[in-house]
Structure formats: C-alpha cells, structure tokens
Design a protein around this motif. Sequence first.
Motif, PDB file in Angstrom:
ATOM      1  N   GLU A 324       0.809  -1.217   0.000  1.00  0.00           N
ATOM      2  CA  GLU A 324       0.000   0.000   0.000  1.00  0.00           C
ATOM      3  C   GLU A 324       0.842   1.266   0.000  1.00  0.00           C
ATOM      4  OE1 GLU A 324      -3.180   2.348  -0.386  1.00  0.00           O
ATOM      5  OE2 GLU A 324      -3.137   0.159  -0.551  1.00  0.00           O
ATOM      6  N   GLU A 325       1.935   1.285   0.777  1.00  0.00           N
ATOM      7  CA  GLU A 325       2.774   2.480   0.823  1.00  0.00           C
ATOM      8  C   GLU A 325       3.426   2.733  -0.552  1.00  0.00           C
ATOM      9  OE1 GLU A 325       6.523   4.369   3.370  1.00  0.00           O
ATOM     10  OE2 GLU A 325       5.662   2.430   3.941  1.00  0.00           O
ATOM     11  N   ALA A 326       3.877   1.656  -1.201  1.00  0.00           N
ATOM     12  CA  ALA A 326       4.476   1.789  -2.536  1.00  0.00           C
ATOM     13  C   ALA A 326       3.420   2.228  -3.544  1.00  0.00           C
ATOM     14  CB  ALA A 326       5.080   0.460  -2.964  1.00  0.00           C
ATOM     15  N   ARG A 327       2.192   1.762  -3.373  1.00  0.00           N
ATOM     16  CA  ARG A 327       1.103   2.137  -4.272  1.00  0.00           C
ATOM     17  C   ARG A 327       0.886   3.647  -4.264  1.00  0.00           C
ATOM     18  NH1 ARG A 327      -3.924   0.413  -6.393  1.00  0.00           N
ATOM     19  NH2 ARG A 327      -5.683   1.736  -5.806  1.00  0.00           N
ATOM     20  N   GLY A 372       8.936  -1.993  -3.362  1.00  0.00           N
ATOM     21  CA  GLY A 372       8.341  -2.686  -2.231  1.00  0.00           C
ATOM     22  C   GLY A 372       8.748  -1.992  -0.945  1.00  0.00           C
ATOM     23  N   GLU A 373       8.442  -2.613   0.197  1.00  0.00           N
ATOM     24  CA  GLU A 373       8.722  -1.987   1.496  1.00  0.00           C
ATOM     25  C   GLU A 373      10.220  -1.729   1.689  1.00  0.00           C
ATOM     26  OE1 GLU A 373       7.027  -4.207   4.651  1.00  0.00           O
ATOM     27  OE2 GLU A 373       4.975  -4.074   3.883  1.00  0.00           O
ATOM     28  N   ARG A 374      11.070  -2.708   1.307  1.00  0.00           N
ATOM     29  CA  ARG A 374      12.511  -2.539   1.493  1.00  0.00           C
ATOM     30  C   ARG A 374      13.041  -1.388   0.641  1.00  0.00           C
ATOM     31  NH1 ARG A 374      16.185  -7.703   0.499  1.00  0.00           N
ATOM     32  NH2 ARG A 374      14.846  -8.400   2.203  1.00  0.00           N
ATOM     33  N   ASP A 375      12.535  -1.274  -0.599  1.00  0.00           N
ATOM     34  CA  ASP A 375      12.975  -0.179  -1.474  1.00  0.00           C
ATOM     35  C   ASP A 375      12.623   1.168  -0.870  1.00  0.00           C
ATOM     36  OD1 ASP A 375      13.927  -1.838  -3.680  1.00  0.00           O
ATOM     37  OD2 ASP A 375      11.800  -2.304  -4.003  1.00  0.00           O
ATOM     38  N   LEU A 376      11.403   1.272  -0.357  1.00  0.00           N
ATOM     39  CA  LEU A 376      10.970   2.553   0.211  1.00  0.00           C
ATOM     40  C   LEU A 376      11.786   2.905   1.437  1.00  0.00           C
ATOM     41  CD1 LEU A 376       7.068   2.392  -0.133  1.00  0.00           C
ATOM     42  CD2 LEU A 376       8.774   3.248  -1.737  1.00  0.00           C
ATOM     43  N   ALA A 377      12.140   1.899   2.237  1.00  0.00           N
ATOM     44  CA  ALA A 377      12.960   2.162   3.430  1.00  0.00           C
ATOM     45  C   ALA A 377      14.318   2.726   3.041  1.00  0.00           C
ATOM     46  CB  ALA A 377      13.125   0.875   4.233  1.00  0.00           C
ATOM     47  N   GLU A 378      14.801   2.319   1.855  1.00  0.00           N
ATOM     48  CA  GLU A 378      16.102   2.810   1.384  1.00  0.00           C
ATOM     49  C   GLU A 378      15.974   4.055   0.515  1.00  0.00           C
ATOM     50  OE1 GLU A 378      17.896  -0.459  -0.610  1.00  0.00           O
ATOM     51  OE2 GLU A 378      18.009  -1.737   1.176  1.00  0.00           O
ATOM     52  N   GLY A 379      14.727   4.501   0.274  1.00  0.00           N
ATOM     53  CA  GLY A 379      14.500   5.714  -0.531  1.00  0.00           C
ATOM     54  C   GLY A 379      14.772   5.520  -2.011  1.00  0.00           C
ATOM     55  N   VAL A 380      14.580   4.276  -2.522  1.00  0.00           N
ATOM     56  CA  VAL A 380      14.855   3.994  -3.931  1.00  0.00           C
ATOM     57  C   VAL A 380      13.661   3.296  -4.591  1.00  0.00           C
ATOM     58  CG1 VAL A 380      17.323   3.796  -3.527  1.00  0.00           C
ATOM     59  CG2 VAL A 380      15.901   1.728  -3.485  1.00  0.00           C
ATOM     60  N   VAL A 381      13.736   3.254  -5.928  1.00  0.00           N
ATOM     61  CA  VAL A 381      12.786   2.497  -6.740  1.00  0.00           C
ATOM     62  C   VAL A 381      13.622   1.666  -7.710  1.00  0.00           C
ATOM     63  CG1 VAL A 381      11.034   2.661  -8.544  1.00  0.00           C
ATOM     64  CG2 VAL A 381      10.932   4.183  -6.584  1.00  0.00           C
ATOM     65  N   GLN A 382      13.211   0.427  -7.938  1.00  0.00           N
ATOM     66  CA  GLN A 382      13.929  -0.415  -8.898  1.00  0.00           C
ATOM     67  C   GLN A 382      13.478  -0.049 -10.317  1.00  0.00           C
ATOM     68  OE1 GLN A 382      16.378  -2.485  -7.999  1.00  0.00           O
ATOM     69  NE2 GLN A 382      16.005  -1.882  -5.847  1.00  0.00           N
ATOM     70  N   LEU A 383      14.451   0.324 -11.145  1.00  0.00           N
ATOM     71  CA  LEU A 383      14.166   0.698 -12.532  1.00  0.00           C
ATOM     72  C   LEU A 383      14.634  -0.436 -13.445  1.00  0.00           C
ATOM     73  CD1 LEU A 383      13.216   2.864 -14.559  1.00  0.00           C
ATOM     74  CD2 LEU A 383      15.533   3.765 -14.565  1.00  0.00           C
ATOM     75  N   LYS A 384      13.671  -1.087 -14.107  1.00  0.00           N
ATOM     76  CA  LYS A 384      14.005  -2.232 -14.946  1.00  0.00           C
ATOM     77  C   LYS A 384      13.869  -1.891 -16.416  1.00  0.00           C
ATOM     78  CE  LYS A 384      12.965  -7.110 -15.803  1.00  0.00           C
ATOM     79  NZ  LYS A 384      12.223  -8.308 -15.366  1.00  0.00           N
ATOM     80  N   ILE A 394      17.205   3.342  -8.217  1.00  0.00           N
ATOM     81  CA  ILE A 394      17.309   4.774  -8.487  1.00  0.00           C
ATOM     82  C   ILE A 394      16.662   5.517  -7.332  1.00  0.00           C
ATOM     83  CG2 ILE A 394      16.716   6.666 -10.061  1.00  0.00           C
ATOM     84  CD1 ILE A 394      18.586   4.635 -11.315  1.00  0.00           C
ATOM     85  N   ALA A 395      17.337   6.531  -6.815  1.00  0.00           N
ATOM     86  CA  ALA A 395      16.760   7.321  -5.728  1.00  0.00           C
ATOM     87  C   ALA A 395      15.439   7.922  -6.167  1.00  0.00           C
ATOM     88  CB  ALA A 395      17.739   8.408  -5.300  1.00  0.00           C
ATOM     89  N   VAL A 396      14.465   7.883  -5.285  1.00  0.00           N
ATOM     90  CA  VAL A 396      13.132   8.408  -5.600  1.00  0.00           C
ATOM     91  C   VAL A 396      13.237   9.860  -6.047  1.00  0.00           C
ATOM     92  CG1 VAL A 396      10.868   9.005  -4.649  1.00  0.00           C
ATOM     93  CG2 VAL A 396      11.934   6.813  -4.070  1.00  0.00           C
TER      94      VAL A 396
END
Length: 408
Positions: A324-327, A372-384, A394-396
């Motif tokens: 939900e947080e990532a959404r 996901g939750e781990r990405d948000l905790a690190e302030g990043v998004v996975q760019l594929k 990649i940093a948000v």
Amino acid sequence: MIPPDSAKYLAVREAIAAPLRNSGYGYIETPGFENVELFARGVGESTDIVTKEMYAFETKGGDQLALRPEGTASVLRAALEANLHKSGNLPVKLWYSGSYYRYERPQKGRYRHFSQVGAEALGVEDPAVDAELIILADQAYRSLGLSNFRILLNSLGDKECRPVYRSALQDFLGALDLDEDTRRRAGINPLRVLDDKRESVQRQLTGAPLLRDYLCDGCKAYHEEVRDLLTEAGVAFEDDPKLVRGLDYYTRTTFEFVHDGLGSQSAVGGGGRYDGLSEMIGGPALPSVGWALGVDRTVLALEAEGVELDLPSTTSVYAVPLGEEARRLLFAKVTELRKAGIAADFSFGGKGLKGAMKNANRSGARYALVAGERDLAEGVVQLKDMESGEQSPIAVTELLTELKSRLG
C-alpha cells in the motif's frame, strides 16, 4: 476501430494533415448530416452517391436530412455561411478529417462507414493552387513511406468547352447497346457513363470521343501550367484522358491517387477543381479546388507495400507497486512523470509482481518501476529496462531526471 490497429489510422491522419497545417490550411469541422438538397444539388442527382448510396431520413420536424457521403459540399456550405470568402484573404484554405457514409456493398477497401482527410482552397482560379494541393498529397503519402502509388491527371474542361464535348459524347453513347438506367444517366450527365466500371459498358466505350480533344484554348493553357508546375516540383503523374471523378461538380483539373496493390478498389484518394459548385448550392461565384484522401484505403496501401509505421509506444514507463505504501508513492510518481510529458501507466487492481510484470510487458513500456517496502525504506525504486532485463536502484528524488535522460 480499436487498439492497437487504431494507432495506424491516427498516424495516417496526422501524416496527411501535417503538410496542410504547414501550408496555411486551417481546420474546419462540419456536422455529420446535412440537408439532402445540399448533396442533390452539389454532388449531382445522376450520381450513384445520391441515387443509390446516400443515407437519407426525415426528422420529427419534417426536415429531409442525409448522413454526409463526402466532405466538399459541407465544407463549402459552412464557409459560405460564415462569410469566410469575404475576409479578403483568398484563397480560403481549409482542411478537415472525419467519418462519411455510403450505402454500398461492403468489401475490402469499400465500407459503408469510412474515414477521410480532405483539403479545400476556396476563391481562387489559379493552376498553382491545383498543383499545390496535388504536391501536398504526394508529400503526405511519401512521408508515410508509400511509393507504389500513381497520380492520374486529366482536365474536364469548363462551361465553355464541355457542352460541345457533352453533345458529341451523347451522340456516341446513343448508338451503343446500353441498359435503361445507363441511358438515363447518359441523358443527365454523359460523363458519368465513362466512370462505369462494368466490363460490358467499358468494352463499348472503345473509340469514345476524348475530352482533351475538345478543350478550349483557356482550358488547355490552364492544364498545361498545372502539368508544368508538377513536373518542376518533381511530382510524377500520368495523363489519363478517360479519368472522370464520381461527382458532378468537377471542372478543369481532376486527379486521382491509385495504388495497384489494392485490386479493383485501387483509388486511395482524389479530387479536382469545382468552379461552379458554390453557385449550384446558392452561393456566389467562387472558383475552388480540393481533394479527399481515404484513411482506410491508405492503411490498406501501407499493408500492401509491407510498410510498418514507426508508431511511438503509448506507454514509456509502467509502475508496479508492491504494498500500500508503494502504491501511494508510485501513483504520485506516475502523475509527476505524466506532467513532465513522459507516457506512464500504473498497475491497477492490486496485482502481484508476476501479474503486474505481464501487464508491463503487454503495455510496450520501455521501463518498469518496481517498489516494495525494502525499497521505500532505502528511498529507492527499482528501474528495470524491459528490453535488456537489467535492473538498478534509483533514488526516488532522482527518478524524473534519470528517466528524462534515458528516454531522451
């Protein structure tokens, strides 16, 4: 017309419209239906369009209306009512795009509902205007990658020389073995018989008088200048002394674009000069010229030549939230990307990673954003990268800058 095929039709419309917009033509839109009388007087009561193909109906108020079978009469009517010809800036240059309707036997390339892009130049009698329109149509087709089309060119004369030819043609037709309906058309407008595609009629037309042999000096000179201007512009054409368009209002210059890869329905567009149409529908003398190009037929021509249009993907970036947080975060980022002019879409419906990535593939997106939750905790998004399969965090805060750089 539905996706993904509809993208080709939009691309064809845009390709035809682009050179018109660059040449001073303004967009006009007319109603989908008009008074029946407009087409009866303008298109011609002897034409198949009016006698057999027009969708006509009576309104609750008793008005006789028809779905528009072609665009020129409607555009001219609208321009006259708006007094565009009195603006002092002639010719009035207009272009349009829309749906048209004819009740005929549906077959490939010939539909009861079809799309056209058209152009009209109103108020000037000048060979250069005729040549300009033919050149612009040629330019539009070539910009799409078409090469196997031909331009057929003829002159139908004017009110001075055509009556002499009309009389000679009627005498010739009177001696032929024609059915009653064809004889009736020959009495109203004998040139329409030349346009009859039936083999039984065409066989008898061998040796028919040709209009070019009856042109007055003025029409000959006018036609020669059109031909010279096209030649100087590098536009190839073929003289076709038997070319007669299916509408009664044409005078002098007439032309047709044909593609031999379409079989019997080879015409992809056409037009000509119609100096007397304004007066036929109750307006002032207003010499004009125009054309209409079939969108459906042009798409078929592209397919016949094996031309694949370079269509931009409807989606460049597809966001896949996990949780939900990532959404909430990715939904906001998608909105930000769209505002920046990047085509972006979002995985709706709370799908899992596997289902969402299938949707990302189907969308044609170049990149997927996964968080996901781990990405948000690190302030990043996975760019594929959906082409190479490579994935990197990649940093948000840097996401917009990074995507702009990658997408160019």
